[in-house]
Design an enzyme around this catalytic site. Structure first.
Site, PDB file in Angstrom:
ATOM      1  N   VAL A  33       0.911  -1.217  -0.078  1.00 50.02           N
ATOM      2  CA  VAL A  33      -0.066  -0.010  -0.038  1.00 50.02           C
ATOM      3  C   VAL A  33       0.774   1.277   0.159  1.00 50.02           C
ATOM      4  O   VAL A  33       0.654   2.177  -0.799  1.00 50.02           O
ATOM      5  CB  VAL A  33      -1.089   0.025   1.424  1.00 50.02           C
ATOM      6  N   PRO A  53      11.226   0.408   9.068  1.00 48.60           N
ATOM      7  CA  PRO A  53      12.451  -0.378   9.344  1.00 48.60           C
ATOM      8  C   PRO A  53      12.763  -1.157   8.289  1.00 48.60           C
ATOM      9  O   PRO A  53      11.843  -1.461   7.295  1.00 48.60           O
ATOM     10  CB  PRO A  53      12.070  -1.445  10.356  1.00 48.60           C
ATOM     11  N   GLY A  56      11.042  -4.118   6.895  1.00 50.82           N
ATOM     12  CA  GLY A  56       9.332  -4.076   6.409  1.00 50.82           C
ATOM     13  C   GLY A  56       9.180  -3.462   5.062  1.00 50.82           C
ATOM     14  O   GLY A  56       8.203  -3.472   4.570  1.00 50.82           O
ATOM     15  N   ASP A 116      -6.844   2.202   4.784  1.00 50.34           N
ATOM     16  CA  ASP A 116      -8.170   1.114   4.996  1.00 50.34           C
ATOM     17  C   ASP A 116      -8.686   1.817   6.318  1.00 50.34           C
ATOM     18  O   ASP A 116      -9.372   0.662   6.959  1.00 50.34           O
ATOM     19  CB  ASP A 116      -7.356  -0.100   5.227  1.00 50.34           C
TER      20      ASP A 116
END
Length: 235
Positions: A33, A53, A56, A116
């Site tokens: 996303v 990080p 990720g 979201d």
């Protein structure tokens, strides 16, 4: 009795072409996303900082960082990251952390989008069709992003292939017209004449118009006349 004015339909969003060129946009998160959000704001010439990080980051976000397209802060979000932000895009899988980001942005009056979570969004990302200067956004106001994609594809399928190129030529003609008719008083006449050009000329002729054609066409501005491309080249 029917009104001659548009009927008000509440519950919508104010859809704008938001200029973020040169502004600092903070993206929190580095997944799929976040990658999509980054593309949107880079296309709008924003300065983008990604806080996430390194573990990720997905491949696309890592590519943007390696290519020097965005600045990367290799750690979790900290409130101080908001100090220079003009806009915040949060895309992390942590509802509590996302809500904290939104509340911090609200306190600082920084517009934010929490992926979201429609109630925690000052604005939404719609589904966008892009063809050069032409941008068309379809929004479902947070109700159905997939439906926005489907509708956007249907709209795009109905557009001529040369629409973007024609708009580029219209923009060039408009700039040249401002050099001919420079005063503020000429504004309404400029707008009316440009509207007549857009309505009278087919997209193919707008795309085919060159600098010489533009100069000849501009020669008809004072008389508010709009000859065709064939008439200009014949004369």
């Amino acid at each position: 009795m029917a009104s001659k004015y548009p009927e008000i339909q509440g519950g919508g969003s104010l859809i704008l072409a938001w200029q973020v060129r040169g502004k600092n946009v903070l993206v929190i998160g580095g997944g799929e996303v976040a990658a999509g959000r980054i593309v949107h704001v880079l296309n709008a010439d924003a300065h983008v900082t990604v806080v996430c990080p390194r573990s990720g980051l997905n491949d696309e976000v890592a590519h943007r960082i390696a290519a020097g397209q965005v600045t990367h802060i290799d750690r979790p979000f900290a409130p101080s990251d908001l100090d220079d932000a003009a806009m915040v895009l949060c895309a992390v899988d942590d509802p509590a952390a996302s809500t904290e980001v939104y509340q911090l942005c609200q306190a600082r009056r920084i517009p934010a989008n929490i992926a979201d979570v429609p109630p925690e969004c000052d604005f939404y990302f719609g589904s966008v069709h892009r063809d050069g200067p032409l941008q068309i956004m379809v929004s479902t106001n947070g109700n159905g992003p997939k439906m926005a994609n489907i509708v956007r594809r249907k709209v795009a399928e109905g557009l001529p292939e040369n629409a973007g190129a024609a708009i580029l030529k219209v923009g060039e003609l408009r700039r040249k017209l401002r050099e001919v008719a420079t005063t503020a008083e000429e504004g309404p006449k400029r707008m009316k004449w440009m509207s007549k050009v857009c309505e009278a000329w087919p997209l193919e002729d707008l795309c085919d118009m060159d600098d010489g054609d533009m100069e000849k066409l501009l020669g008809h501005y004072q008389e508010a006349n709009v000859p065709s491309l064939a008439q200009i080249r014949a004369g």
